[in-house]
Design a protein around this motif. Structure first.
Motif: not given
Length: 1008
Positions: A56-61, A80-81, A159-161
């Protein structure tokens, strides 16, 4: 900065990094984070959780906020986990402190404490079964590192994911946030809300932080998808594709972008039409693989099943318990991938199947087939998976495929039925093969009769001589007859008929099968089936009457087609047509009934029924049925005078199944095309049809009669009287040998009469005319009219008008417009010879009007090479009242029009700006061409439907000539596509005789 300004700034930076598309439609989320970059420099920590579904674009945001933090002067450390590193102690913290932006000294201190912490937690894990708590010394050491950093500048940890983060890392982060709550330490997380991963710290402890903020991302709305399309496609394409793209992608930016890439790569059938391609397929797999198992497995199983399935079936298929299966289905439903158990768009299913290895697909299909069979699912559901599995060795497989094929063929899903039977053929044993072969051949014959040829050798008796249950010994008869192997077909029928009771191996053949076979024989080969039929074979007489009601009158039809003159045949034909629906059992009697009506001059009835059967055959997806009925309709069109329709339908018939698939029946559409093209004057077109190869056995069939007659007409049209006579006589000889010399079948004597008159042998022509008149049966008006016309051509001039007048009267009720036109033209010429000019002109006008409607050509000079189907036959010294005006030049037409209006030669010369001498020369040629004098000129032009009204001004001759054409003025020189029929070689064989197939050019039947 307001939300709009922030959105524009962020969009600009993302464009530079190729991430613009993911921020479209995120204005509300960006507005919620508007004040965050400015707060990074202030005291007091912030914890931001960006949550939402996968893709849904979480990483980009998250990256956008990281970039904003850097722009505001903060130190950004990112990690990034990963699913594969969930059990790696302090793996996320290691990524954070290995960030390139971190000063080397700080990084070295942090890595020292991380190594200590990882070593201690790893030692505890074997004892406790978990990583346990991070030692206090490690927590304090890392706190000191961050404290020193935040004193110099704000620090932002991203921290992504985070849902995949290891527990020790989360413990450290929570400790650091709480100890540095008043400092400039900020944490940004992104997590997938669709993944059910238990993590107490994320679900509870971080949520209690006073400065915690959560931003939830949903799939793009339809308007956001429209904006995303508008940014990369033209306005029209974006507008046309919005609905389709939103429906296929469910609003996930990853999938929307993939569909855009496919569209730009050419994956669309037409302007504004979206098709999913390779990019979408890859994106779907990436999307699904981000989920935890068994999501991808459940999605793949659902794709292979192809329809909604119960939780129990999915669980048994994947060896999962019901709870886990239900949870996976619910997750896919929450993500809007599944709707009511089906994929929201078939593009999802296609992408999953294409991304699955073929071996895995076949294995899954086999497993599904076994499960469905055990659950008692319908045969049609099970069969589809059996076919996809390629090969399953189980005793229930062949019966299931046979049952499914029967259902598919009954539902007119012919291709599906053939697919099931071909699979059964590949999997069956030798005892089952004859039955499968019989069913498969019958199904394939509906689509393409040529495919049956390769299976005919398998219809023999079993090698061990033992009877096979379900084997139909009569099955090959129709195919043998169709492809010209009539002797073999007759041997099978005779063998069953003459075998003593109980000795014939008839298999599953019934009385209906026997009658159907003989009906095809009578229709195709009247010469072989002209004798009275033998009694039903012994197997057909056993037990109660086994006859199908649709075949009750088949014997009458067969007798009519093979012998003729059956009193009750017409009533039987009408009854069969009324009560029978087209199917594989009734196709033969319906075809025969249609032929009986046609050969008894019931053209209107035959036309209506053939149109009805054509519509029914098209609905039943059986090209062979449709082709044969289409060819019969084309022949009816020829006999009605609808020449253009006849050519169109005959060509359609040859496109439905190719000529090689027609077998001996190819003569039917070819004859219709040759007759119609010749009648329209298109002899070159007719020649191309005659160049199509035909089997030698065709000349033993009814279709061979039609072909010979049509070729004879073609030879007459090209001034080849001897070749024409040979074809007509061969046709008559065959009809005589078969005991079927009926003019309504083919009026070969009419053609022979014309040929004899052209060759100067009127006595032979007269004898044939008398024979034909005596053979006409009552109630056949078209045939009687044709016989009267032909007989009139052999009589003296004084006797012709009476016969032709009777022919006109008879033909008016026959439905044959072209035959009526020819009769009118011939009567016109006959009365012209007798000096009855006014009546001759009236008749000529009627004849010409009818011929125009038929798109036919009435010959300019009778007895010459311009002969056409059914054309008039009179001695060469007789003439029409006026010849057609296509011979006049444009200048001659202008002069003729003014002269017919009463203008003098001098007045004509002034109006047309030519000399009087030129006018006189034009008029001399006009009188000679039209065979008239000046006082008859007006009538001659009116006969040819030329407007004799003089225009007010004829100052521009060329414009006048053009304006008159085709608009009630000057007549065009001929119909489009017409080819003049002359002696100068349009035939294309340079005068060499065309080879005659199937007969000798000997004397005619009947002693002629």
């Amino acid at each position: 900065m307001n939300a709009e300004g922030y959105g524009k700034a962020a969009a600009s930076k993302r464009s530079a990094r190729g991430l613009l598309v993911a921020l479209i439609g995120r204005d509300d989320e960006l507005a919620a984070l508007e004040s965050l970059p400015g707060a990074f420099a202030q005291a007091g920590s912030k914890v931001v959780m960006i949550s939402g579904g996968i893709a849904t674009g979480k990483t980009t945001l998250l990256r956008t906020l990281g970039d904003r933090a850097i722009d505001s002067g903060a130190l950004y450390l990112g990690a990034v986990a990963s699913r594969v590193e969930r059990n790696l102690p302090l793996g996320v913290l290691e990524q954070l402190f290995r960030s390139p932006a971190l000063p080397a000294a700080s990084a070295e201190r942090a890595m020292h404490w991380l190594e200590v912490g990882a070593r201690v937690t790893s030692m505890r894990e074997p004892l406790t079964g978990s990583a346990g708590h991070v030692p206090t010394s490690v927590l304090r050491g890392l706190w000191e590192v961050l404290r020193d950093l935040v004193e110099r500048q704000p620090v932002v940890l991203g921290v992504d994911d985070v849902h995949y983060a290891d527990d020790p890392s989360l413990q450290c982060l929570l400790y650091l946030v709480r100890r540095l709550r008043s400092a400039r330490l900020h944490v940004i997380f992104s997590e997938c809300s669709h993944l059910r991963i238990a993590n107490a710290l994320l679900q509870s402890e971080f949520l209690r932080e006073p400065f915690f903020q959560q931003i939830r991302l949903e799939p793009l709305s339809k308007s956001a998808v429209a904006d995303m399309l508008a940014g990369q496609l033209d306005d029209r394409a974006a507008q046309d594709l919005t609905t389709a793209v939103h429906e296929a992608s469910a609003g996930y930016p990853l999938l929307v972008q993939a569909l855009i890439d496919d569209y730009r790569a050419g994956a669309h059938a037409a302007a504004g039409e979206m098709l999913a391609g390779e990019a979408f397929g890859r994106a779907v797999l990436r999307f699904l693989y981000r989920y935890e198992p068994p999501i991808i497995e459940v999605a793949r199983a659902t794709a292979v099943l192809g329809k909604p399935a119960s939780i129990g079936l999915l669980g048994r298929l994947l060896d999962m318990d019901a709870a886990a299966t239900l949870q996976a289905v619910n997750m896919l439903t929450t993500a809007e991938v599944l709707v009511n158990g089906c994929f929201r768009h078939d593009a999802f299913r296609v992408a999953i199947l294409e991304g699955t290895p073929p071996t895995a697909l076949r294995t899954t299909h086999g497993r599904i087939a076994d499960l469905l069979h055990n659950e008692g699912a319908p045969a049609t559901e099970v069969a589809a998976h059996i076919v996809a599995a390629d090969h399953i060795t189980a005793p229930w497989v062949i019966p299931i495929l046979q049952e499914a094929a029967e259902h598919a063929l009954a539902a007119d899903e012919v291709a599906t039925g053939i697919r099931y039977l071909r699979a059964a053929y590949q999997m069956c044993d030798e005892r089952q093969r004859p039955v499968i072969t019989s069913a498969l051949a019958e199904a394939e014959w509906r689509v393409d009769p040529a495919t049956v040829l390769r299976r005919l050798h398998e219809f023999g008796a079993p090698l061990d001589g033992e009877p096979v249950e379900g084997r139909d010994s009569l099955a090959p008869v129709t195919y043998l007859l169709w492809h010209g192997r009539v002797d073999e077909a007759v041997d099978i029928l005779d063998g069953l008929t003459r075998a003593p009771h109980g000795t014939a191996d008839h298999g599953a053949a019934t009385a209906g099968d026997y009658c159907t076979s003989r009906l095809w024989g009578a229709y195709l080969y009247p010469g072989f089936f002209s004798r009275p039929p033998d009694p039903l074979p012994a197997f057909a007489r056993q037990g109660p009457e086994p006859m199908n009601p649709d075949l009750q009158d088949a014997g009458l039809l067969a007798a009519e087609l093979a012998q003729g003159n059956e009193v009750l045949a017409l009533a039987a034909a009408e009854a069969i047509l009324q009560r029978s629906r087209l199917n594989h059992r009734t196709f033969a009697p319906l075809t025969a009934a249609l032929a009986v009506l046609t050969y008894n001059d019931r053209l209107d009835q035959a036309a209506a029924w053939s149109d009805f059967l054509l519509a029914e055959a098209a609905e039943r997806h059986s090209p062979t049925w449709e082709a044969l009925v289409t060819a019969q309709r084309a022949l009816i069109h020829v006999r009605q005078g609808n020449l253009v329709a006849a050519v169109d339908l005959a060509e359609t018939a040859l496109h439905l199944i190719p000529p090689k698939s027609w077998g001996v029946a190819v003569g039917l559409p070819l004859a219709a095309m040759v007759l119609a093209a010749t009648a329209m004057g298109n002899v070159r077109q007719a020649a191309t049809y005659l160049d199509i190869p035909v089997p030698e056995a065709m000349f033993q069939t009814r279709m061979g009669l039609h072909y010979l007659y049509a070729r004879g007409r073609y030879h007459l049209a090209t001034s080849r009287a001897y070749a024409a006579l040979s074809d007509f006589c061969a046709c008559g000889r065959l009809m005589g040998e078969w005991g079927l010399d009926l003019p309504a079948l083919e009026a070969w004597r009419s053609g022979a009469i014309e040929a004899y008159l052209l060759l100067g042998e009127p006595h032979k022509a007269e004898r044939l005319g008398a024979e034909q008149a005596a053979l006409v049966c009552p109630g056949q008006p078209r045939t009687r009219g044709l016989a009267l016309r032909s007989q009139a051509a052999t009589r003296d001039p004084e006797a012709r008008p009476a016969l032709l007048e009777e022919a006109v009267e008879v033909l008016q009720g026959s439905g044959d417009r072209l035959g009526l036109a020819y009769a009118l033209a011939e009567e016109s010429r006959a009365r012209q010879v007798l000096g009855e000019h006014e009546q001759a002109r009236t008749l000529a006008r009627k004849a010409d009007a009818l011929a125009r409607k038929c798109r036919a050509r009435i010959p300019e000079q009778p007895g010459t090479v311009d002969r056409i189907d059914g054309g008039p036959v009179v001695p060469e010294n007789e003439s029409t009242p006026f010849t057609v005006t296509s011979e006049l030049s444009d200048a001659e037409r202008r002069v003729a029009t003014l002269a017919a209006a009463g203008h003098t030669n001098r007045e004509i010369s002034k109006r047309l700006y030519i000399t009087v001498s030129t006018v006189e020369q034009h008029l001399t040629r006009i009188y000679r061409k039209l065979n008239v004098k000046r006082f008859d000129l007006r009538a001659a032009l009116q006969y040819s439907e030329i407007d004799v009204t003089v225009p007010e001004r004829v100052a521009e001759p060329e414009r006048y000539a053009v304006a008159g054409k085709g608009a009630g003025g000057l007549r065009p020189r001929g119909l489009a596509g017409e080819v003049p029929c002359g002696r100068e070689g349009v035939f294309g064989y340079e005068g060499r005789p065309r080879p005659q197939a199937g007969h000798n050019s000997a004397a005619c039947h009947g002693g002629t």
